[in-house]
Design an enzyme around this catalytic site. Structure first.
Site, PDB file in Angstrom:
ATOM      1  N   THR A  15       0.814  -1.224   0.000  1.00  0.00           N
ATOM      2  CA  THR A  15       0.000   0.000   0.000  1.00  0.00           C
ATOM      3  C   THR A  15       0.841   1.265   0.000  1.00  0.00           C
ATOM      4  OG1 THR A  15      -1.925  -1.027   1.015  1.00  0.00           O
ATOM      5  CG2 THR A  15      -1.635   1.297   1.456  1.00  0.00           C
ATOM      6  N   THR A  93       1.647  -4.320   4.261  1.00  0.00           N
ATOM      7  CA  THR A  93       1.527  -4.625   5.697  1.00  0.00           C
ATOM      8  C   THR A  93       0.904  -5.997   5.958  1.00  0.00           C
ATOM      9  OG1 THR A  93      -0.641  -3.569   5.889  1.00  0.00           O
ATOM     10  CG2 THR A  93       1.304  -2.175   6.286  1.00  0.00           C
ATOM     11  N   ASP A  94       0.247  -6.564   4.928  1.00  0.00           N
ATOM     12  CA  ASP A  94      -0.444  -7.845   5.151  1.00  0.00           C
ATOM     13  C   ASP A  94       0.502  -8.947   5.628  1.00  0.00           C
ATOM     14  OD1 ASP A  94      -2.792  -6.684   4.400  1.00  0.00           O
ATOM     15  OD2 ASP A  94      -2.873  -7.584   2.402  1.00  0.00           O
TER      16      ASP A  94
HETATM   17  N1  ASP Z   1      -2.970  -5.267   0.947  1.00  0.00           N
HETATM   18  C1  ASP Z   1      -1.862  -4.376   1.192  1.00  0.00           C
HETATM   19  C2  ASP Z   1      -0.552  -5.146   1.045  1.00  0.00           C
HETATM   20  O1  ASP Z   1      -0.170  -5.867   1.949  1.00  0.00           O
HETATM   21  C3  ASP Z   1      -1.982  -3.795   2.532  1.00  0.00           C
HETATM   22  C4  ASP Z   1      -0.914  -2.861   2.926  1.00  0.00           C
HETATM   23  O2  ASP Z   1       0.151  -2.766   2.363  1.00  0.00           O
HETATM   24  O3  ASP Z   1      -1.160  -2.141   3.927  1.00  0.00           O
HETATM   25  O4  ASP Z   1       0.072  -5.021   0.021  1.00  0.00           O
END
Ligand code: ASP
Length: 332
Positions: A15, A93-94
């Protein structure tokens, strides 16, 4: 900071690196490491030189073990080469809690590795990526952070890779360390440790000699064991995310015993906070029963991290005793 510090930044996507995709109408990873750093105000006042590496532009969910191996080797080479005071990795973050833990298993350098990302993408009001990257770079550059291993920095908090969890789907304060709390904080550009980082756990050093698949099976209410049995013959090792202190429905125990006779089966808790027990409950499906049937207790290592450790150990082709010993480290 007096002397210039040098930080290597590796970007993987997520993200923090997303922009609007004209085809889907949603956001998707597109920005480079240079783009991300260009959006961070205030770094120039800190005398930090940045060496930038664009590695991937993928969502966190699409990162693979091969990606991690490549990244880990690149970081290792960079740190071995000298002249770098710390490393920052930006990613989705995932999967941060898993990648940070996996990298920490092999990290053997004094320089800290800081993993960060963003909960709000750059098209939103109040994107947190620039602030997180700012805090991550300062943490990587801080001389007193040497020897702290792999850390996760978001929302001006420093978390140990050993404990951090993504504990909310959208909040910029999503990253927490249940049971232990953050180990530090970044305020007005200064990095402060507020608790001792957990003991370093560079547990795996040997070469990976084979590709392995480690399954993760979560028990749930009314589980009839059919899907558990489907793992038989399909994995090189299995982690069971059991109830509470390490319990499963009594009807699952024979299947688990059969599986544990063929491949290592690790007993962890789906609560992912606190240890599985080893000697309190004594009925079919209890922790004592399962350990007696050959399952390896994971200590306080939650199922996702237990799976990563088991994956590393099996990839090195270590035997059952070494696997039990490695997990015993997490029992204290
Ligand atoms: N879905 C995203 C990812 O992990 C979430 C994020 O980066 O916060 O790429």
């Amino acid at each position: 900071m007096s002397a210039t510090r040098t930080v290597a930044v590796y970007s993987l996507g997520g993200t923090i690196a997303m922009t609007a995709d004209p085809v889907t109408g949603g956001v998707a990873p597109a920005l480079s490491a240079h783009d991300l750093l260009a959006a961070v105000p205030g770094l120039e006042g800190h005398d930090v030189e940045l060496r930038v590496h664009d590695v991937r532009r993928v969502p966190g969910a699409s990162l693979t073990f091969d990606d991690l191996t490549e990244l880990g080797s690149a970081v290792d080479r960079t740190l071995t080469g000298g002249g770098i005071d710390g490393v920052v990795i930006t990613q989705g973050t995932d999967t941060i809690e898993e990648t940070a833990f996996a990298l920490g298993l092999r990290h053997r350098h004094e320089q800290p590795v800081i993993v960060t990302g963003a909960m709000r993408n750059p098209t939103m009001a109040g994107p947190d990526g620039p602030a997180n990257l700012y805090a991550a770079v300062l943490t990587a550059a801080a001389p007193h952070l040497r020897g702290t291993g792999v850390l996760v920095v978001l929302n001006d908090e420093i978390h140990a890779a050993r404990h951090v969890r993504k504990s909310h789907t959208t909040s910029p304060a999503a990253f927490t360390s249940p049971g232990s709390g953050p180990i530090g904080r970044i305020t007005e550009g200064s990095v402060r440790l507020t608790a001792a980082p957990p003991r370093r756990f560079g547990l795996v050093a040997g070469p990976r000699v084979r590709d392995v698949r480690v399954g993760l099976y979560t028990v749930s209410l009314g589980d009839d064991g059919e899907l558990l049995a489907a793992w038989d013959g399909r994995c090189d090792g299995l982690v069971v995310a059991a109830f509470g202190v390490g319990h499963v429905p009594g009807r699952l125990v024979e299947t688990l015993e059969r599986l544990a006779a063929r491949v290592p089966v690790v007993l962890s808790s789906r609560i992912d906070n606190g240890p599985v027990l080893t000697g309190t409950y004594g009925y079919p499906g209890s922790e004592m029963d399962l350990i007696g049937r050959g399952l390896v207790p994971a200590g306080d290592l939650g199922p996702y991290r237990a799976r990563l450790l088991l994956h590393e150990l099996l990839a090195q082709d270590v035997g059952p005793e070494a696997i039990t010993e490695a997990f015993a480290v997490f029992a204290s």
